[in-house]
Design a protein around this motif. Structure first.
Motif, PDB file in Angstrom:
ATOM      1  N   VAL A   1      -8.174  -3.571  -9.654  1.00 39.51           N
ATOM      2  CA  VAL A   1      -8.017  -2.553  -8.612  1.00 39.51           C
ATOM      3  C   VAL A   1      -8.594  -1.223  -9.081  1.00 39.51           C
ATOM      4  O   VAL A   1      -9.323  -0.542  -8.339  1.00 39.51           O
ATOM      5  CB  VAL A   1      -6.524  -2.379  -8.235  1.00 39.51           C
ATOM      6  CG1 VAL A   1      -6.368  -1.284  -7.183  1.00 39.51           C
ATOM      7  CG2 VAL A   1      -5.943  -3.689  -7.722  1.00 39.51           C
TER       8      VAL A   1
ATOM      9  N   TYR B   1      -7.436  -7.341  -3.252  1.00 35.29           N
ATOM     10  CA  TYR B   1      -6.094  -7.913  -3.064  1.00 35.29           C
ATOM     11  C   TYR B   1      -6.120  -9.266  -2.364  1.00 35.29           C
ATOM     12  O   TYR B   1      -5.558 -10.250  -2.866  1.00 35.29           O
ATOM     13  CB  TYR B   1      -5.210  -6.931  -2.298  1.00 35.29           C
ATOM     14  CG  TYR B   1      -4.645  -5.834  -3.165  1.00 35.29           C
ATOM     15  CD1 TYR B   1      -3.792  -6.138  -4.218  1.00 35.29           C
ATOM     16  CD2 TYR B   1      -4.955  -4.499  -2.924  1.00 35.29           C
ATOM     17  CE1 TYR B   1      -3.269  -5.131  -5.020  1.00 35.29           C
ATOM     18  CE2 TYR B   1      -4.434  -3.489  -3.723  1.00 35.29           C
ATOM     19  CZ  TYR B   1      -3.598  -3.809  -4.765  1.00 35.29           C
ATOM     20  OH  TYR B   1      -3.076  -2.825  -5.568  1.00 35.29           O
TER      21      TYR B   1
ATOM     22  N   LEU C   1      -1.917   2.070  -2.769  1.00 39.42           N
ATOM     23  CA  LEU C   1      -3.158   2.768  -2.437  1.00 39.42           C
ATOM     24  C   LEU C   1      -2.898   4.047  -1.649  1.00 39.42           C
ATOM     25  O   LEU C   1      -3.588   5.050  -1.818  1.00 39.42           O
ATOM     26  CB  LEU C   1      -4.078   1.839  -1.636  1.00 39.42           C
ATOM     27  CG  LEU C   1      -4.552   0.564  -2.340  1.00 39.42           C
ATOM     28  CD1 LEU C   1      -5.317  -0.326  -1.363  1.00 39.42           C
ATOM     29  CD2 LEU C   1      -5.423   0.912  -3.538  1.00 39.42           C
ATOM     30  N   THR C   2      -1.906   3.981  -0.752  1.00 41.76           N
ATOM     31  CA  THR C   2      -1.563   5.152   0.072  1.00 41.76           C
ATOM     32  C   THR C   2      -0.042   5.338   0.056  1.00 41.76           C
ATOM     33  O   THR C   2       0.633   4.986   1.023  1.00 41.76           O
ATOM     34  CB  THR C   2      -2.047   4.962   1.523  1.00 41.76           C
ATOM     35  OG1 THR C   2      -1.506   3.733   2.037  1.00 41.76           O
ATOM     36  CG2 THR C   2      -3.556   4.911   1.593  1.00 41.76           C
TER      37      THR C   2
ATOM     38  N   THR D   1     -15.003   2.109  -4.122  1.00 40.83           N
ATOM     39  CA  THR D   1     -14.608   1.223  -3.021  1.00 40.83           C
ATOM     40  C   THR D   1     -13.487   1.860  -2.212  1.00 40.83           C
ATOM     41  O   THR D   1     -12.534   2.410  -2.780  1.00 40.83           O
ATOM     42  CB  THR D   1     -14.131  -0.139  -3.563  1.00 40.83           C
ATOM     43  OG1 THR D   1     -15.133  -0.686  -4.419  1.00 40.83           O
ATOM     44  CG2 THR D   1     -13.861  -1.115  -2.430  1.00 40.83           C
ATOM     45  N   SER D   2     -13.592   1.801  -0.903  1.00 38.63           N
ATOM     46  CA  SER D   2     -12.567   2.386  -0.029  1.00 38.63           C
ATOM     47  C   SER D   2     -11.275   1.580  -0.122  1.00 38.63           C
ATOM     48  O   SER D   2     -11.268   0.438  -0.605  1.00 38.63           O
ATOM     49  CB  SER D   2     -13.053   2.405   1.419  1.00 38.63           C
ATOM     50  OG  SER D   2     -13.210   1.080   1.906  1.00 38.63           O
ATOM     51  N   ASN D   3     -10.194   2.180   0.353  1.00 38.22           N
ATOM     52  CA  ASN D   3      -8.911   1.480   0.343  1.00 38.22           C
ATOM     53  C   ASN D   3      -8.984   0.176   1.132  1.00 38.22           C
ATOM     54  O   ASN D   3      -8.426  -0.845   0.717  1.00 38.22           O
ATOM     55  CB  ASN D   3      -7.815   2.378   0.920  1.00 38.22           C
ATOM     56  CG  ASN D   3      -7.449   3.518  -0.007  1.00 38.22           C
ATOM     57  OD1 ASN D   3      -7.696   3.450  -1.217  1.00 38.22           O
ATOM     58  ND2 ASN D   3      -6.868   4.572   0.536  1.00 38.22           N
TER      59      ASN D   3
ATOM     60  N   SER E   1       0.806  -1.226   0.000  1.00 39.88           N
ATOM     61  CA  SER E   1       0.000   0.000   0.000  1.00 39.88           C
ATOM     62  C   SER E   1       0.834   1.268   0.000  1.00 39.88           C
ATOM     63  O   SER E   1       0.398   2.309  -0.518  1.00 39.88           O
ATOM     64  CB  SER E   1      -0.939   0.007   1.212  1.00 39.88           C
ATOM     65  OG  SER E   1      -1.818  -1.106   1.186  1.00 39.88           O
ATOM     66  N   THR E   2       2.047   1.212   0.580  1.00 42.49           N
ATOM     67  CA  THR E   2       2.839   2.434   0.725  1.00 42.49           C
ATOM     68  C   THR E   2       3.873   2.632  -0.374  1.00 42.49           C
ATOM     69  O   THR E   2       4.570   3.659  -0.371  1.00 42.49           O
ATOM     70  CB  THR E   2       3.556   2.449   2.087  1.00 42.49           C
ATOM     71  OG1 THR E   2       4.370   1.276   2.217  1.00 42.49           O
ATOM     72  CG2 THR E   2       2.554   2.504   3.227  1.00 42.49           C
TER      73      THR E   2
ATOM     74  N   ILE F   1     -10.788  -2.344  -0.901  1.00 39.14           N
ATOM     75  CA  ILE F   1      -9.941  -2.874  -1.983  1.00 39.14           C
ATOM     76  C   ILE F   1      -8.990  -3.929  -1.442  1.00 39.14           C
ATOM     77  O   ILE F   1      -8.747  -4.959  -2.083  1.00 39.14           O
ATOM     78  CB  ILE F   1      -9.157  -1.726  -2.656  1.00 39.14           C
ATOM     79  CG1 ILE F   1     -10.125  -0.813  -3.410  1.00 39.14           C
ATOM     80  CG2 ILE F   1      -8.099  -2.280  -3.606  1.00 39.14           C
ATOM     81  CD1 ILE F   1      -9.472   0.420  -4.004  1.00 39.14           C
ATOM     82  N   ILE F   2      -8.451  -3.681  -0.251  1.00 34.44           N
ATOM     83  CA  ILE F   2      -7.526  -4.638   0.354  1.00 34.44           C
ATOM     84  C   ILE F   2      -8.217  -5.983   0.577  1.00 34.44           C
ATOM     85  O   ILE F   2      -7.677  -7.043   0.231  1.00 34.44           O
ATOM     86  CB  ILE F   2      -6.966  -4.086   1.677  1.00 34.44           C
ATOM     87  CG1 ILE F   2      -5.972  -2.957   1.401  1.00 34.44           C
ATOM     88  CG2 ILE F   2      -6.289  -5.208   2.481  1.00 34.44           C
ATOM     89  CD1 ILE F   2      -5.457  -2.259   2.643  1.00 34.44           C
TER      90      ILE F   2
ATOM     91  N   LYS G   1     -11.719   1.046  -7.594  1.00 31.80           N
ATOM     92  CA  LYS G   1     -11.602   2.468  -7.255  1.00 31.80           C
ATOM     93  C   LYS G   1     -12.689   3.277  -7.959  1.00 31.80           C
ATOM     94  O   LYS G   1     -13.296   4.181  -7.366  1.00 31.80           O
ATOM     95  CB  LYS G   1     -10.225   2.998  -7.662  1.00 31.80           C
ATOM     96  CG  LYS G   1      -9.072   2.505  -6.809  1.00 31.80           C
ATOM     97  CD  LYS G   1      -7.761   3.114  -7.296  1.00 31.80           C
ATOM     98  CE  LYS G   1      -6.586   2.645  -6.447  1.00 31.80           C
ATOM     99  NZ  LYS G   1      -5.290   3.210  -6.928  1.00 31.80           N
TER     100      LYS G   1
END
Length: 226
Positions: free
Chosen positions: A126, A144, A52-53, A134-136, A46-47, A139-140, A130
């Motif tokens: 993914v 994922y 995603l973030t 769909t929120s992060n 994610s990072t 999505i996870i 989005k």
């Protein structure tokens, strides 16, 4: 039997306890490492710059920690974290004590495998999630972890086999289990038959673990087709 395995009989009851210790170390390690490995793998995913973030600082720090953790030879790790092991379980020998470095050594290994497996999820899926708002977190879990379930199960299967090998290696420092049987009662006392039988027990555990893992993967695949 007495001709080829003259020493096995007197230690036979110990093989049962050693097998149980090896199974306990393996199961406990996989539960803890599996949980933290997936979490760390998701954070790395994610990072990163395409995640995603995106967070460069968090990613670099965690990425380097994982790399260092994977690079340290296990036998050195066993000795290096003895103070931490004693602080955590009150001793540096025995089944409980050896489980600590096995867990510490397995988490970065499994986390990297999880990250790599989840990176193979189709980016188009993914992006579609989005676009649907769909929120992060959604999505996870819905993309994922759902799409990457089979690769993660394969990673778990492979890691379990590696962990069984680590439990055997831990016998060098009196860690308990079948590795300890092979070293303490076999090698150090010149009882090669004890070492050989310990090896057979380890291989049986590996084969059974692999069979169970493959069966679970086939079951999940079958469920998806249905």
């Amino acid at each position: 039997m007495n001709k080829f395995f003259p020493n096995v009989g007197q230690y036979w009851p110990d093989f049962g306890q050693a097998t149980i210790d090896t199974l306990l170390m393996t199961i406990l390690t996989m539960v803890i490492s599996g949980m933290f490995g997936i979490i760390i793998g998701l954070i790395l995913l994610s990072t990163n710059e395409n995640g995603l973030t995106p967070n460069r600082i968090v990613y670099i720090i965690l990425d380097k920690i994982v790399d260092i953790g994977r690079a340290i030879p296990f036998i050195i790790l066993l000795v290096a974290i003895i103070p931490f092991t004693r602080l955590l379980v009150g001793t540096s020998i025995g089944t409980a004590a050896v489980t600590v470095p096995i867990v510490v050594g397995t988490i970065p290994f499994f986390a990297r495998m999880v990250q790599n497996s989840l990176m193979e999820v189709d980016p188009g899926v993914v992006e579609a999630a989005k676009a649907m708002g769909t929120s992060n977190l959604g999505i996870i879990f819905r993309v994922y972890l759902k799409e990457g379930l089979i690769p993660i199960l394969r990673d778990l299967n492979f890691t379990t086999i590696s962990v069984v090998g680590l439990t055997a290696m831990a016998g060098i420092v009196g860690g308990g289990g079948l590795g300890n049987m092979a070293v303490q009662y076999g090698y150090q006392r010149g009882a090669n038959d004890v070492t050989f039988v310990s090896l057979i027990f380890v291989l049986i555990i590996v084969f059974i673990s692999q069979m169970i893992g493959n069966a679970v993967i086939k079951l999940v695949l079958h469920g998806r087709k249905v």
